[in-house]
Design a protein around this motif. Structure first.
Motif, PDB file in Angstrom:
ATOM      1  N   ARG A 353      34.137  44.304  32.383  1.00 34.35           N
ATOM      2  CA  ARG A 353      34.733  43.880  33.529  1.00 34.35           C
ATOM      3  C   ARG A 353      34.611  42.178  33.441  1.00 34.35           C
ATOM      4  O   ARG A 353      33.764  41.719  32.710  1.00 34.35           O
ATOM      5  N   ILE A 354      35.865  41.851  33.925  1.00 34.46           N
ATOM      6  CA  ILE A 354      35.986  40.404  33.666  1.00 34.46           C
ATOM      7  C   ILE A 354      36.291  39.606  34.924  1.00 34.46           C
ATOM      8  O   ILE A 354      36.620  40.266  35.913  1.00 34.46           O
ATOM      9  N   VAL A 355      36.229  38.258  34.945  1.00 32.62           N
ATOM     10  CA  VAL A 355      36.621  37.543  36.145  1.00 32.62           C
ATOM     11  C   VAL A 355      38.440  37.419  36.083  1.00 32.62           C
ATOM     12  O   VAL A 355      38.713  36.783  35.061  1.00 32.62           O
ATOM     13  N   ALA A 356      38.840  37.896  36.921  1.00 32.12           N
ATOM     14  CA  ALA A 356      40.350  37.876  36.593  1.00 32.12           C
ATOM     15  C   ALA A 356      41.237  36.684  36.990  1.00 32.12           C
ATOM     16  O   ALA A 356      41.972  36.313  36.209  1.00 32.12           O
ATOM     17  N   ASP A 357      40.872  36.382  38.297  1.00 32.09           N
ATOM     18  CA  ASP A 357      41.643  35.104  38.632  1.00 32.09           C
ATOM     19  C   ASP A 357      40.491  34.044  39.270  1.00 32.09           C
ATOM     20  O   ASP A 357      40.993  33.355  40.254  1.00 32.09           O
ATOM     21  N   GLY A 358      39.542  33.945  38.762  1.00 31.78           N
ATOM     22  CA  GLY A 358      38.708  33.274  39.001  1.00 31.78           C
ATOM     23  C   GLY A 358      37.543  33.430  40.101  1.00 31.78           C
ATOM     24  O   GLY A 358      36.393  33.044  40.348  1.00 31.78           O
ATOM     25  N   GLU A 359      37.735  34.587  41.000  1.00 26.86           N
ATOM     26  CA  GLU A 359      36.852  35.080  42.041  1.00 26.86           C
ATOM     27  C   GLU A 359      36.840  36.264  42.190  1.00 26.86           C
ATOM     28  O   GLU A 359      36.155  37.053  43.033  1.00 26.86           O
ATOM     29  N   THR A 360      37.816  37.064  41.461  1.00 22.97           N
ATOM     30  CA  THR A 360      37.836  38.571  41.709  1.00 22.97           C
ATOM     31  C   THR A 360      37.441  39.366  40.295  1.00 22.97           C
ATOM     32  O   THR A 360      37.809  38.763  39.214  1.00 22.97           O
ATOM     33  N   ALA A 361      37.338  40.524  40.557  1.00 23.70           N
ATOM     34  CA  ALA A 361      36.897  41.206  39.091  1.00 23.70           C
ATOM     35  C   ALA A 361      37.802  42.196  38.854  1.00 23.70           C
ATOM     36  O   ALA A 361      38.981  42.401  39.379  1.00 23.70           O
ATOM     37  N   GLY A 362      38.251  42.398  37.511  1.00 26.52           N
ATOM     38  CA  GLY A 362      39.234  42.992  36.593  1.00 26.52           C
ATOM     39  C   GLY A 362      38.604  43.766  35.436  1.00 26.52           C
ATOM     40  O   GLY A 362      37.311  43.648  35.216  1.00 26.52           O
ATOM     41  N   PHE A 363      39.419  44.708  34.851  1.00 27.56           N
ATOM     42  CA  PHE A 363      38.959  45.375  33.759  1.00 27.56           C
ATOM     43  C   PHE A 363      39.850  45.194  32.665  1.00 27.56           C
ATOM     44  O   PHE A 363      40.971  44.927  32.766  1.00 27.56           O
TER      45      PHE A 363
END
Length: 410
Positions: A353-363
Motif C-alpha cells: 500500500r502506497i500514498v497515491a496522491d499525497g493523502e489517499t491510499a493506493g496499491f
C-alpha cells in the motif's frame, strides 16, 4: 396483613409505567434533557473525525543498487576428457599404463609395431632422390630444344632473304620453315618433360611425408597434461584405426556445470565471480566462463559453466560431484522494505500500500528480488515511493489518510 403486598405491587406497576411510557416527563422533571445545540456539536465533531482519515505510518523509500546472488544446482566435470584412439593398424609393443597415473603432454600412451613402414619410408626417399636427380636432365633438354629453335629461326631468316634476292629456291625456304616448326615442337616436348620431372619430385615428396606421418601414428601421445581415466591398451593388443588406446582427463582447473532458468539467465555473463560449495562441504571460488545462448529444448534452461582452480596443495576435485553455485548476478535497483509491509490485493497479487496522491491510499504490485535480515528487497516502485508500513491492512484504494512519516532506516 394482605394489604401491604397489594400496595407494594401497585407502587411497582406505577413506577414501571412512568419509566417506560412517561420517560420524557421524568427527564424534564430531573433536568437532564439534551438541547439541540449540543446534539449538533457532537455530530460536527464526528464529521471532523471522519475527515482526518485513518492513521498510518509511511516509509519514504528510495531505490538502491544491490547485487543479486543466483543459486544454481550443478555438478563437477573434467575440463578436458579425450579418448585417445589409433589412427593406423598395428600391434601394441609398449607396456600397459595403469589408470590414475598422471601424465605430461607428449608422453607416449601406446606404441605400435612399425612393421614394414620404415622400409616404405626408405623406398619413398629413394624415389625422391631419383626424381630430384632427373630434374637437371629435363632442364638441359629444354635448353637444348630452345637452342635448336633459335638456330632454325636464323636459317629461316637467311633463306628468306636469299630467296628475295634470287639466290635461293623456294624449296630451301620451305625446308627452313619446317625446321623452325620442328624445333618449336622440341621445345614444347622438353618443357613437358621438365614439368613431368617436377611432378615426379612432388609425388616423391608426398610419398616421403606420408610414410613419415604413418610412422608418427605408431606412437599415440598425450595431447595435454592430465590423468589416465582408464588403463592403456596392453602389450600385444592389435589396434585398428579408431580403436581406443586410453582415456585422458584433466581436472586442473575443474569445471562446474549448472542450468539456470530463463528468468535469471540475463543476469549472468562470463567473468562474474562465483562461489562453489560441494556436497562434502568444501568451498571453492571461481568465475563464470560460459553462458549458453540457446536453451535446452526439454527443460528450457540455459547451461552455465564455472571454472574453479583449487589452491596449491589442496585435494583435486573429481568429476560428477554435486555442487551448489552461488553467482553474483549483475546489479539491480530495488527497495528495502519490512516484510510485514507486503500485502495482497483483491486479485491475489503481491504488493504494498502506497500514498497515491499525497493523502489517499493506493496499491502497487512488486516483485521480491531477495530477502535479508533487515527486510525484503523488492522492485516495481520506481526510484522513490511512500510506502505504508503500519496500518496498511485497514485501508483500501482511495482511503483518506492521516500520515506519520518515517525516514528509511532499514
Amino acid at each position: 396483613m394482605r394489604l401491604f403486598p397489594i400496595l407494594t405491587a401497585l407502587l411497582v406497576i406505577a413506577g414501571l409505567f412512568m419509566l417506560v411510557f412517561q420517560r420524557d416527563t421524568l427527564d424534564e422533571a430531573a433536568g437532564v434533557s439534551e438541547t439541540p445545540t449540543e446534539v449538533s456539536d457532537s455530530a460536527q465533531d464526528a464529521d471532523e473525525a471522519d475527515k482526518v482519515g485513518l492513521s498510518v505510518v509511511v516509509l519514504k523509500s528510495k531505490a538502491r543498487e544491490i547485487e543479486t546472488p543466483i543459486v544454481i544446482r550443478g555438478r563437477t566435470e573434467a575440463t578436458r576428457r579425450v579418448e585417445l584412439r589409433a589412427e593406423t593398424s598395428g600391434q601394441v609393443i609398449s607396456d600397459k599404463l595403469s589408470k590414475g597415473l598422471t601424465v605430461a603432454k607428449g608422453d607416449v600412451m601406446c606404441r605400435l609395431d612399425p612393421g614394414t613402414r620404415e622400409a616404405s619410408l626408405a623406398e619413398a626417399k629413394a624415389r625422391l632422390a631419383e626424381a630430384t636427380a632427373r630434374a637437371p636432365e629435363a632442364e638441359a633438354r629444354v635448353i637444348e630444344a630452345q637452342a635448336r629453335l633459335d638456330e632454325a629461326t636464323i636459317n629461316l631468316t637467311a633463306a628468306t632473304k636469299l630467296s628475295e634476292g634470287g639466290f635461293a629456291s623456294d624449296t630451301r625456304v620451305a625446308n627452313a620453315r619446317a625446321g623452325v616448326e620442328t624445333a618449336r615442337a622440341g621445345v614444347i616436348s622438353a618443357r613437358s618433360g621438365a614439368s613431368s620431372s617436377d611432378a615426379a619430385i612432388q609425388s616423391a615428396q608426398a610419398a616421403v611425408a606420408g610414410a613419415e606421418r604413418e610412422i608418427e601414428r605408431l606412437e599415440i601421445r598425450a595431447p595435454f597434461d592430465g590423468e589416465l581415466e582408464t588403463d592403456t591398451a596392453d602389450i600385444g593388443t592389435l589396434l585398428q584405426p579408431g580403436a581406443q588406446c586410453a582415456t585422458l582427463v584433466q581436472y586442473d582447473p575443474v569445471r562446474v556445470v549448472g542450468f539456470v532458468s530463463e528468468l535469471l539467465v540475463d543476469q549472468l555473463s562470463p567473468g562474474l565471480v562465483a562461489n562453489v560449495r560441494l556436497a562434502s562441504g568444501r568451498a571453492l571460488q571461481g568465475k563464470v566462463t560460459f553462458v549458453a545462448d540457446t536453451a535446452d529444448p526439454v527443460t528450457r534452461t540455459f547451461r552455465v559453466d564455472v571454472e574453479v582452480q583449487p589452491a596449491e596443495g589442496e585435494a583435486p576435485v573429481r568429476a560428477g560431484q554435486t555442487a551448489e553455485i552461488i553467482a553474483t548476478g549483475q546489479g539491480t535497483t530495488a527497495h528495502l522494505l519490512p516484510q510485514s509491509a507486503l500485502t495482497l490485493d483483491d486479485n491475489g497479487d503481491l504488493g504494498v500500500r502506497i500514498v497515491a496522491d499525497g493523502e489517499t491510499a493506493g496499491f502497487q504490485t512488486v516483485t521480491v528480488v531477495r530477502d535479508s535480515l533487515k527486510g525484503v528487497w523488492v522492485t516495481g516502485l520506481g526510484d522513490a515511493s511512500d510506502v505504508i508500513i503500519i496500518g496498511h491492512h485497514y485501508v483500501t484504494d482511495g482511503s483518506e489518510l492521516n500520515i506519520t512519516y518515517q525516514e528509511a532506516g532499514l
